[in-house]
Design an enzyme around this catalytic site. Structure first.
Site, short mmCIF file in Angstrom:
data_model
loop_
_atom_site.label_atom_id
_atom_site.label_comp_id
_atom_site.label_asym_id
_atom_site.label_seq_id
_atom_site.Cartn_x
_atom_site.Cartn_y
_atom_site.Cartn_z
N ASP A 161 6.82 1.87 -3.63
CA ASP A 161 5.56 1.17 -3.89
C ASP A 161 5.81 -0.19 -4.55
O ASP A 161 5.10 -0.57 -5.49
CB ASP A 161 4.62 2.01 -4.75
CG ASP A 161 4.25 3.32 -4.10
OD1 ASP A 161 4.45 3.45 -2.88
OD2 ASP A 161 3.76 4.22 -4.79
N ASP A 182 7.13 3.34 1.23
CA ASP A 182 5.76 2.80 1.16
C ASP A 182 5.73 1.52 0.34
O ASP A 182 4.82 1.32 -0.48
CB ASP A 182 4.81 3.84 0.53
CG ASP A 182 4.79 5.15 1.29
OD1 ASP A 182 5.18 5.17 2.47
OD2 ASP A 182 4.37 6.16 0.70
#
Length: 262
Positions: A161, A182
């Site tokens: 992230d 991600d």
């Protein structure tokens, strides 16, 4: 990674859909003349910490404020509050004298960020923003929630992230974004132009996780003239919600040491 071809008309229509039909109320006209603040960790400026310089900007500021940061490693958590718009944070283009904003914080996707931009009309230029926590949990380097936010020539580095592109309309130009899982995620309406996206995933992790939750949301990620590389294979994205939207156009993707155009 397989080659993917996106028709030019699709890219054009979606870009118009995201950035023209979604036009917001114009921002208030800023007062003339910028204010300059210098940050130098060694004491040669107005402040030694970036957060102290941001704190010095008046609440509900209506004029541009340029914060010039002298080279060095700034180990601090930086938050640009929502009530402090029109700030430009400027680093250094000298390769051996960079401005590094660093932290080592994991856990919450919102609370782990090294730099959080909650204000509108923010510009970041020639900065290295990193979270050195590593594997195991969410560890955001940069969280962006404000509207009309831009980053130029920045390096955004973490593992999971990395860039929480949470909400608002954003523009990233000539930036390096590095991570494994991600690492470009959120529900903003953003354009990435001439950016280098590099996956360090050892197991084929996802590059993007876009969070659009309905057909009515005018959000999505558009990558234009970018370069995508990785230490091993990676997938371009996975849905974070039922209506995730990501577009890659005129972008190079590495495969077996080669760069292929899509």
């Amino acid at each position: 990674m397989a080659d993917v071809r996106v028709p030019a008309i699709t890219f054009f229509l979606v870009t118009v859909h995201l950035f023209l039909s979604n036009a917001a109320t114009p921002s208030p006209s800023p007062a003339p003349g910028p204010r300059y603040i210098i940050v130098d960790k060694f004491g040669g400026g107005d402040y030694t910490r970036i957060q102290d310089a941001i704190a010095a900007v008046p609440s509900n500021n209506s004029g541009p404020v340029d914060i010039w940061v002298k080279p060095g490693i700034y180990n601090e958590r930086v938050i640009v509050p929502a009530n402090k718009p029109f700030i430009t944070l400027i680093g250094s283009i000298e390769e051996k004298q960079r401005v590094v904003i660093t932290g080592k914080r994991g856990g919450s996707i919102k609370e782990s960020a090294t730099v959080s931009v909650l204000a509108s009309d923010f510009v970041g230029q020639d900065l290295i923003i990193e979270n050195t926590y590593g594997r195991g949990t969410q560890a955001v380097a940069l969280r962006v929630t404000g509207d009309r936010v831009s980053f130029y020539g920045c390096r955004i580095l973490s593992f999971q992230d990395t860039l929480f592109d949470e909400a608002g309309r954003h523009f990233y130009s000539d930036c390096l974004i590095l991570g494994a899982t991600d690492f470009i995620c959120g529900n903003a309406a953003s354009v990435f132009e001439r950016c280098h996206v590099h996956s360090i995933s050892p197991y084929g992790g996802a590059i993007t996780a876009q969070q659009r939750t309905s057909l009515d949301e005018k959000t999505g990620f558009t990558f234009m003239d970018c370069n995508i590389t990785g230490v091993k294979s990676a997938i371009l994205g996975r849905p974070w919600g039922n209506y995730s939207r990501v577009i890659f156009a005129h972008t190079f993707m590495s495969e077996d040491g080669l760069l292929r155009r899509i």
